[in-house]
Structures are given as C-alpha cells and as structure tokens.
Design a protein around this motif. Structure first.
Motif, PDB file in Angstrom:
ATOM      1  N   GLY A 177       0.858  -1.216   0.229  1.00 12.24           N
ATOM      2  CA  GLY A 177       0.037  -0.012  -0.032  1.00 12.24           C
ATOM      3  C   GLY A 177       0.808   1.272  -0.107  1.00 12.24           C
ATOM      4  O   GLY A 177       0.413   2.300  -0.118  1.00 12.24           O
ATOM      5  N   GLU A 178       2.247   1.293   0.474  1.00 11.55           N
ATOM      6  CA  GLU A 178       3.087   2.287   0.206  1.00 11.55           C
ATOM      7  C   GLU A 178       4.150   1.966  -0.702  1.00 11.55           C
ATOM      8  O   GLU A 178       4.779   0.905  -0.797  1.00 11.55           O
ATOM      9  CB  GLU A 178       3.721   2.423   1.861  1.00 11.55           C
ATOM     10  N   SER A 179       4.482   3.092  -1.357  1.00  9.56           N
ATOM     11  CA  SER A 179       5.503   3.080  -2.525  1.00  9.56           C
ATOM     12  C   SER A 179       6.769   3.534  -1.966  1.00  9.56           C
ATOM     13  O   SER A 179       6.990   4.510  -1.251  1.00  9.56           O
ATOM     14  CB  SER A 179       5.106   3.800  -3.537  1.00  9.56           C
ATOM     15  N   ALA A 180       7.919   2.835  -2.211  1.00 10.64           N
ATOM     16  CA  ALA A 180       9.453   3.232  -2.010  1.00 10.64           C
ATOM     17  C   ALA A 180       9.742   3.875  -3.056  1.00 10.64           C
ATOM     18  O   ALA A 180      11.160   4.222  -3.106  1.00 10.64           O
ATOM     19  CB  ALA A 180       9.825   1.896  -1.704  1.00 10.64           C
ATOM     20  N   VAL A 181       9.089   4.234  -4.233  1.00  5.81           N
ATOM     21  CA  VAL A 181       9.725   4.871  -5.387  1.00  5.81           C
ATOM     22  C   VAL A 181       8.811   6.168  -5.754  1.00  5.81           C
ATOM     23  O   VAL A 181       7.498   5.974  -5.756  1.00  5.81           O
ATOM     24  CB  VAL A 181       9.401   3.799  -6.524  1.00  5.81           C
ATOM     25  N   LYS A 182       9.573   7.301  -5.978  1.00  7.59           N
ATOM     26  CA  LYS A 182       8.913   8.524  -6.344  1.00  7.59           C
ATOM     27  C   LYS A 182       8.005   8.438  -7.474  1.00  7.59           C
ATOM     28  O   LYS A 182       8.317   8.041  -8.391  1.00  7.59           O
ATOM     29  CB  LYS A 182       9.790   9.598  -6.240  1.00  7.59           C
ATOM     30  N   GLY A 196      -6.277   8.699  -7.328  1.00 11.94           N
ATOM     31  CA  GLY A 196      -6.231  10.101  -6.918  1.00 11.94           C
ATOM     32  C   GLY A 196      -6.297  10.234  -5.379  1.00 11.94           C
ATOM     33  O   GLY A 196      -5.086   9.962  -4.926  1.00 11.94           O
ATOM     34  N   GLN A 197      -7.443  10.794  -4.642  1.00 11.89           N
ATOM     35  CA  GLN A 197      -7.070  10.956  -3.223  1.00 11.89           C
ATOM     36  C   GLN A 197      -7.341   9.475  -2.474  1.00 11.89           C
ATOM     37  O   GLN A 197      -7.344   9.441  -1.163  1.00 11.89           O
ATOM     38  CB  GLN A 197      -7.992  11.890  -2.645  1.00 11.89           C
ATOM     39  N   ALA A 198      -7.954   8.601  -3.161  1.00 14.28           N
ATOM     40  CA  ALA A 198      -8.138   7.075  -2.564  1.00 14.28           C
ATOM     41  C   ALA A 198      -6.837   6.164  -2.216  1.00 14.28           C
ATOM     42  O   ALA A 198      -5.981   6.098  -3.365  1.00 14.28           O
ATOM     43  CB  ALA A 198      -9.219   6.497  -3.178  1.00 14.28           C
ATOM     44  N   SER A 199      -6.580   5.875  -1.249  1.00 13.86           N
ATOM     45  CA  SER A 199      -5.542   4.907  -0.749  1.00 13.86           C
ATOM     46  C   SER A 199      -5.900   4.138   0.287  1.00 13.86           C
ATOM     47  O   SER A 199      -6.574   4.226   1.016  1.00 13.86           O
ATOM     48  CB  SER A 199      -4.202   6.011  -0.532  1.00 13.86           C
TER      49      SER A 199
END
Length: 332
Positions: A177-182, A196-199
């Motif tokens: 759920g979290e990205s380590a890449v920009k 969008g704003q959903a995560s």
C-alpha cells in the motif's frame, strides 16, 4: 531509559548521576502540574484528535482491547487524574523493579557500577497488568474538526505479540500500500487500488502479548465504500495463496525495514529496550531477520500459515470480531 556516550569519558559518572537523580529523586511540584503539564497534555490531545489516522488507530485500540492496550495514549481534559494520583503512580512506578538502564559505548562493568551508585530507589512491587484480551467492535465517528475532508476507514483484526509476529510482518509487506519509489503508487495489491485521493495500506502493530493487524483506508465519501470492498477482496485473494516471487519480495522488504530500524543508535537502543521489557532477552538482528526467513515458506506459498488461515476463515458476508472504524467527513 537510556543515555548516549558522547565521548565524554571522564564525565560519565556526572551524567549518570544527573539521570539517576531525575529518575529517583524527581521533585513533583503542584504549580508545574497545573501550569505546564495540564496545558501540554490538553494540547497533545487536541492534536491527536485532529489527526484522522492517529485518532482512528487510538479508537481501534479502545474497541479491540477495551482495557490495557485499549487505554488511550492521550489524556482527555475530562480524565479524572489529579496531581496526587499522578505523583502516587510515579512513586510506585519509578522503582528498580520497573525499569532497565541501557547504554552504548560504556563498558558493562562500569555501567553496572554507575547504576548501583546512582539508580537506587525504594523497594516497590513490580507493576503488573492482566493479559490483553481481544474483543473487536464497530464505530462510526463524524470527522468534523478532525482536520480532513476525506473519509477514513480502518479495518483491523487480532494480531500477534512481538515475539510471534514474523508471519504477520511479512503479510503486511505482501499487501503493501506504500510505495518506495517516487512518482509511483507501487506494485503491491493494495498499492494498485490507489486512485486520486483514495489509498489503502496495511499495518501491523505488535506488543508484548498481543497485536493489531489491518488496513487503513482514506478516500472521498463517494469512494470509500467501494475501496473497502476491494480491500476485503484482496485480503481474501492473498488468503488463497500468493506467488513465491511475491512472498520473497515481502520477506526482503520486511528484512530491510528491520535492518533500517537499527541503523541509528537510538533505533538500536529502542529495539533492545523493547525486547528486554517484553521478552527479558535481547535478540541479535540476525535472529529477527531469521524469523522472517522462516515465515511463509516459498514452496507452499502462504497457504498453511496461521495469519493467512485467519483471513481465509472470514465469512464472505460479515467480518466477525474485527475492528471497524469509520471517520466520516461531513460538510460544514
């Protein structure tokens, strides 16, 4: 408690004495309690309830455990704790049976001597608490005044204690759920649901005898329900099995996070201190990462693990004994 060696070899006794006096000879003044402590506690409480993620996790612990781990970390202005109660608790808690002293860069023999000289406290019974019991529950809270225009949905399940949480740690990174890449949402199952704003992202909180595992969802009102359904489906998909490649990647991420946590001196002391407090023994980092390696086996990808069997047993129409928190953003 811990202190850091600042290469002031000749001053170690001086700083040990200062720290020992602060712990064992603390002077609790009523005017400081009323003029400094109470306003600061009230400020921390206001900040906590205005941060949706902090507030939701705090409510989740209250629903899941009710007492002990369920007690809020933030004291409401309406909490019935006065100056005499606070000082009485401090005198019973700050005894040698209730704390350990950790240090880095100090010889163990010298440390034992300094502790014996400067950390002398009156004898008192060790603090104890009943074993944590998991209950679960559901709560819907209007998020007016909580600093967010989004809805926040938290779905949590009974987790595992620190010493037995290796499989859930891997599961947390498997769901992601979290990205380590920009500039990238990530490739994990929950990352692919972001839009969008959903995560949504998984979390795994562990304590000495219990834990809380789940998924935190943040989305606009119109999207939070659909996203929650997709998250539950992803949980059930993972419960059916995961590829060897995905499991290997999750183990690698968990091992990296464990190693990164002890890169700094503060991180190492916090890790060792938590283990001494909870397990009465400190494990080396290789032992912790070894537990992760022995988590879900690659030849039988995730099918027979305890954590995934928990998910597999969840009914399709109702999530039994879980924690559900929904902070709903209302128009002013």
């Amino acid at each position: 408690m811990w202190w850091r060696n600042l290469e002031l070899t000749t001053s170690r006794a001086y700083f040990a004495e200062l720290l020992g006096d602060a712990v064992t000879q603390a002077k609790f003044a009523a005017h400081e309690y009323n003029e400094e402590v109470i306003p600061q506690v009230a400020s921390e409480y206001e900040q906590a309830i205005r941060d949706p993620s902090t507030y939701a996790l705090d409510l989740a612990h209250q629903l899941a455990f009710r007492h002990g781990l369920g007690n809020s970390l933030f004291a409401s202005p309406h909490t019935a704790v006065d100056f005499s109660s606070a000082t009485a608790f401090a005198k019973s808690a700050l005894s040698s049976s209730n704390f350990a002293v950790l240090s880095t860069g100090v010889d163990s023999g010298l440390l034992n001597s300094l502790v014996a000289d400067f950390f002398v406290t009156p004898s008192a019974a060790a603090l104890s608490s009943p074993a944590s019991a998991y209950f679960g529950g559901e709560l819907r809270v209007p998020s007016v005044g909580h600093g967010s225009s989004l809805d926040h949905f938290l779905l949590a399940f009974k987790g595992a204690s620190t010493s037995t949480a290796a499989d859930l740690t891997v599961l947390r990174y498997l769901l992601g759920g979290e990205s380590a890449v920009k500039w990238s949402a990530g490739l994990s199952p929950l990352s692919k649901l972001a839009s969008g704003q959903a995560s949504a992202h998984a979390f795994n909180l562990t304590y000495s005898d219990a834990g809380l595992f789940g998924v935190y969802i943040s989305a606009p009102t119109s999207a939070v329900g659909g996203l929650a359904v997709k998250v539950v489906n992803e949980l059930k998909n993972v419960a059916k099995g995961a590829s060897a490649e995905a499991v290997a990647g999750a183990i690698a991420k968990a091992k990296f996070a464990a190693a990164a946590a002890v890169e700094s001196r503060v991180g190492r002391l916090e890790l060792v201190g938590a283990q001494v407090r909870d397990l009465v023994v400190a494990n080396e980092i290789w032992k912790l990462t070894g537990d992760l390696d022995r988590s879900p086996t690659l030849d039988r990808p995730c099918r027979s693990r305890r954590s995934l069997r928990r998910l597999k047993r969840l009914p399709l129409t109702r999530l039994a004994r879980c924690v559900r928190i929904l902070l709903v953003a209302l128009d002013p």
